[in-house]
Design an enzyme around this catalytic site. Structure first.
Site, PDB file in Angstrom:
ATOM      1  CB  CYS A   1       3.796  -1.782 -19.613  1.00 43.58           C
ATOM      2  SG  CYS A   1       3.584  -3.177 -20.439  1.00 43.58           S
TER       3      CYS A   1
ATOM      4  NE  ARG B   1       7.789  -7.720  -9.781  1.00 38.56           N
ATOM      5  CZ  ARG B   1       6.907  -6.866 -11.152  1.00 38.56           C
ATOM      6  NH1 ARG B   1       6.500  -7.713 -11.573  1.00 38.56           N
ATOM      7  NH2 ARG B   1       6.001  -5.927 -10.604  1.00 38.56           N
TER       8      ARG B   1
ATOM      9  NE  ARG C   1      -1.572  -6.970 -15.904  1.00 37.37           N
ATOM     10  CZ  ARG C   1      -0.053  -6.834 -15.726  1.00 37.37           C
ATOM     11  NH1 ARG C   1       0.471  -6.258 -15.642  1.00 37.37           N
ATOM     12  NH2 ARG C   1      -0.484  -6.258 -14.395  1.00 37.37           N
TER      13      ARG C   1
ATOM     14  CG  ASN D   1       8.101  -4.222 -13.486  1.00 37.12           C
ATOM     15  OD1 ASN D   1       8.775  -3.547 -13.454  1.00 37.12           O
ATOM     16  ND2 ASN D   1       7.022  -3.370 -13.873  1.00 37.12           N
ATOM     17  CG  ASP D   2       6.694 -10.507 -13.747  1.00 36.40           C
ATOM     18  OD1 ASP D   2       7.026 -10.722 -12.688  1.00 36.40           O
ATOM     19  OD2 ASP D   2       5.472  -9.522 -13.975  1.00 36.40           O
TER      20      ASP D   2
ATOM     21  CG  HIS E   1      -1.809  -1.166   0.606  1.00 41.01           C
ATOM     22  ND1 HIS E   1      -3.275  -0.323   0.053  1.00 41.01           N
ATOM     23  CD2 HIS E   1      -2.168  -1.671   1.664  1.00 41.01           C
ATOM     24  CE1 HIS E   1      -4.263  -1.429   0.483  1.00 41.01           C
ATOM     25  NE2 HIS E   1      -3.883  -2.282   1.076  1.00 41.01           N
TER      26      HIS E   1
ATOM     27  CD  GLU F   1       4.622 -10.195 -17.675  1.00 42.03           C
ATOM     28  OE1 GLU F   1       5.476  -9.401 -17.023  1.00 42.03           O
ATOM     29  OE2 GLU F   1       3.596 -11.043 -17.711  1.00 42.03           O
TER      30      GLU F   1
HETATM   31  C1  PEP Z   1       5.969  -6.124 -15.393  1.00 37.52           C
HETATM   32  O1  PEP Z   1       6.615  -7.200 -15.480  1.00 37.52           O
HETATM   33  O2  PEP Z   1       7.016  -5.847 -16.208  1.00 37.52           O
HETATM   34  C2  PEP Z   1       5.238  -5.395 -15.954  1.00 37.52           C
HETATM   35  C3  PEP Z   1       4.850  -4.521 -16.180  1.00 37.52           C
HETATM   36  O3  PEP Z   1       3.742  -6.415 -14.871  1.00 37.52           O
HETATM   37  P1  PEP Z   1       3.650  -5.783 -13.617  1.00 37.52           P
HETATM   38  O4  PEP Z   1       4.358  -5.007 -12.439  1.00 37.52           O
HETATM   39  O5  PEP Z   1       2.375  -6.375 -13.461  1.00 37.52           O
HETATM   40  O6  PEP Z   1       3.768  -7.105 -13.165  1.00 37.52           O
HETATM   41 MG    MG Z   2       4.573  -8.655 -14.960  1.00 35.69          MG
END
Ligand code: PEP
Ligand code: MG
Length: 574
Positions: free
Chosen positions: A502, A465, A332, A454-455, A189, A431
């Protein structure tokens, strides 16, 4: 000066005195009472008062942070009515003649303890909610003021174990310069609130953050993921200069936020926003978003106890599509699993949830989850440039299977007489390393890719992560990740498909020149990052960006890559 490290959860740098956000520890005595009926009446009155308080907080939260943040308090109000919990309290009072405070505290603790013991991140978070509600009722019974937020009197850096939703709502945001928490990951949060407010935050620092005395001068660096405790004079001077530069640069960039992102020599790229609810969609548009590059639909499914039905989803998607009119919006499909849980789906616990039945895998396994979402998206599409994107793809077969379900939903809707746009682009998130390595094959089955760094970083680097101790590895500037990104873009372009990004990397000022040079077509980011991203793109020629990209791909560490960009691209040094 001491440096504490955590997870960089929200960008920016801020300095200020420490404010330890500590809840008062209530001492409750267990007493025998003569009149249990009075004790139960006191409990009922306190529950009623707690309900009124929560209703007020809910209204405040909706105004400040949006309906989705406010929904948490609806759940809190429901906890006040939980029949099992109330029956336990009443029984304790009436059969053992104990005082209301003690009966309540015991019941809440055993309920929360049982949830926490389930070893499930989502349910442990619900345990915190139960305790949060219990504390509220207890403080009413004891006649003590509940929120430590009341003691915040000057602009400060908030330090906490972790912040609950009601903590964050009660904080006077004008007095908050940044957040640092001992616990929590990038999806806590605290992290979400900080990003929405555009304030720096570092989470998952560990217990050391709780030992910092109130009033100590701190610098929170939400870019680097560090908290500097008692910084020396030169560091303070550097931080102040940086903060001034930052806000001047930001103000300058915001004046041009609605202009397109075109390089000096004419290459235009699209700059879009990552959005998780209607409120963010509004602010994204104000900050110059040219579309939504990632609509995280999980917001419709979390913090509730049943699946949203098709009609509710149509309304929610329409609300967001209407804000963006004819601009592209990439929806998504549901990305549940990993660290995002829906207890009402009653999924089997997994040893490695990030490697388990997550996202598209879950949706393909559970058509009752997938089909209503796809039908709702298709029904919301007429008159808009809606695009659909599948997360966590690892194989060509998954894409084919998902597209088959999508086409099946389309024919079903057409038979039922619903209008559906016939120009919906379908893409996937890249990803997983599997998708990156087979991008050339996957490109044949899609209209576009969006790279989820990110993934992709956590899977490529084998570094969770959400784990602060391996944050240096789960870094999208790692050469392995950047090379993977370069390869994906090249493979897609060779098949005539466009590529967006993204993941957080797309909004990272130091990454933007590299990504531009790698010929990324669309950059999608947190809305507050948009104006500067556009400014950086406008400052460069494509040749310059390509030169930086080439050198970055040859560099051997994230530090070397960051250094290279700082040294060669003046626009990133604001
Ligand atoms: C990612 O994995 O980069 C992504 C944008 O999706 P999320 O952060 O929602 O897993
Ligand atoms: Mg992701």
């Amino acid at each position: 000066m001491r440096t504490l490290r955590g997870i960089a959860a929200s960008r920016g740098i801020a300095m200020g005195p420490a404010f330890q956000f500590r809840r008062t520890e209530h001492t409750v005595e267990r007493r025998t009472v003569d009149d249990p009926a009075t004790e139960w009446a006191r409990t009922e009155a306190a529950l009623e008062r707690a309900r009124r308080q929560l209703e007020e907080i809910q209204v405040k939260a909706a105004a400040e942070a949006g309906e989705d943040e406010a929904a948490v308090f609806e759940a809190h109000i429901l906890m006040l009515e939980d029949p099992d919990l109330l029956a336990t309290v009443r029984e304790e009072i009436e059969t053992h003649n104990v005082n209301a405070e003690s009966a309540l505290q015991d019941a809440v603790e055993s309920y929360a303890g049982a949830l926490a013991a389930l070893d499930d991140e989502y349910l442990s978070a619900r345990a915190a909610d139960v305790r949060d509600v219990g504390e509220r009722v207890l403080s009413i019974l004891l006649g003590t003021t509940q929120s430590p937020a009341a003691n915040l009197s000057q602009p400060s850096i908030i330090l906490a174990h972790d912040l609950t939703p009601s903590d964050t709502v009660l904080l006077d945001k004008a007095l908050v310069r940044g957040f640092c928490t001992a616990e929590g990951g990038a999806t806590s949060h605290t992290a979400i609130l900080a990003r929405a407010l555009g304030l720096p935050a570092v989470v998952g620092i560990g217990p050391a953050v709780l030992d910092v005395p109130d009033g100590t001068t701190l610098i929170v660096d939400g870019n680097a993921g560090t908290l500097l405790v008692d910084p020396d004079d030169p560091t303070i001077a550097a931080c102040e200069a940086e903060a001034v530069r930052n806000s001047a640069a930001l103000a300058g960039a915001r004046r041009h936020a609605h202009e397109p992102a075109i390089t000096q020599d004419g290459r235009r790229v699209e700059v879009a926003a990552n959005v998780g609810n209607v409120e963010l969609a509004h602010s994204a548009l104000e900050l110059g978003a040219e579309g939504i590059g990632l609509l995280r639909t999980e917001f419709l499914y979390l913090e509730r106890d049943h699946l949203p039905d098709e009609e509710e989803q149509v309304r929610a998607y329409n609300a967001i599509l209407d804000i963006f009119g004819e601009l592209p919006v990439i929806l998504r499909t549901l990305d549940i699993g990993g660290d995002k849980h829906l207890p009402y789906l009653q999924l089997e616990p997994e040893m490695n949830p990030f490697l388990g039945l997550r996202a598209i895998r879950l949706c393909l396994a559970r058509p009752e989850l997938f089909r209503p979402q796809l039908r709702a998206a298709l029904r919301a599409s007429p008159g808009h440039d809606l695009r659909i994107m599948f997360p966590m793809v690892a194989t060509v077969d998954e894409v084919r299977a998902a597209r088959t379900v999508l086409e099946d939903c389309r024919s079903e809707l057409e038979t039922e007489g619903h209008a559906v746009s016939d120009a919906i682009q379908v893409g996937i998130m890249v990803e997983t390393p599997a998708a990156a390595l087979t991008a050339d094959l996957l490109a044949d089955s899609v209209d576009f890719f969006s790279i989820g760094t990110n993934d992709l970083s956590q899977y490529t680097m084998a570094a969770d992560r959400t784990n602060a101790t391996v944050a240096d590895l789960a870094d999208a500037f790692q050469p392995a990740v950047l090379r993977s990104v370069a390869q994906v873009i090249e493979a897609a372009h060779s098949k005539g498909k466009w590529v967006g990004m993204c993941g957080e990397l797309a909004g990272e000022p130091l990454a933007i020149p590299i990504l531009l040079g790698l010929m990324l077509d669309e950059f999608s980011m947190n809305p507050p990052a948009i104006p500067l991203a556009k400014q950086i793109i406008r400052s460069l020629t494509l040749d310059e960006a390509q030169e930086v990209a080439e050198q970055a791909l040859a560099a051997e560490s994230p530090e070397a890559i960051r250094h290279l960009v700082r040294e060669t691209v003046p626009a990133v040094n604001f």
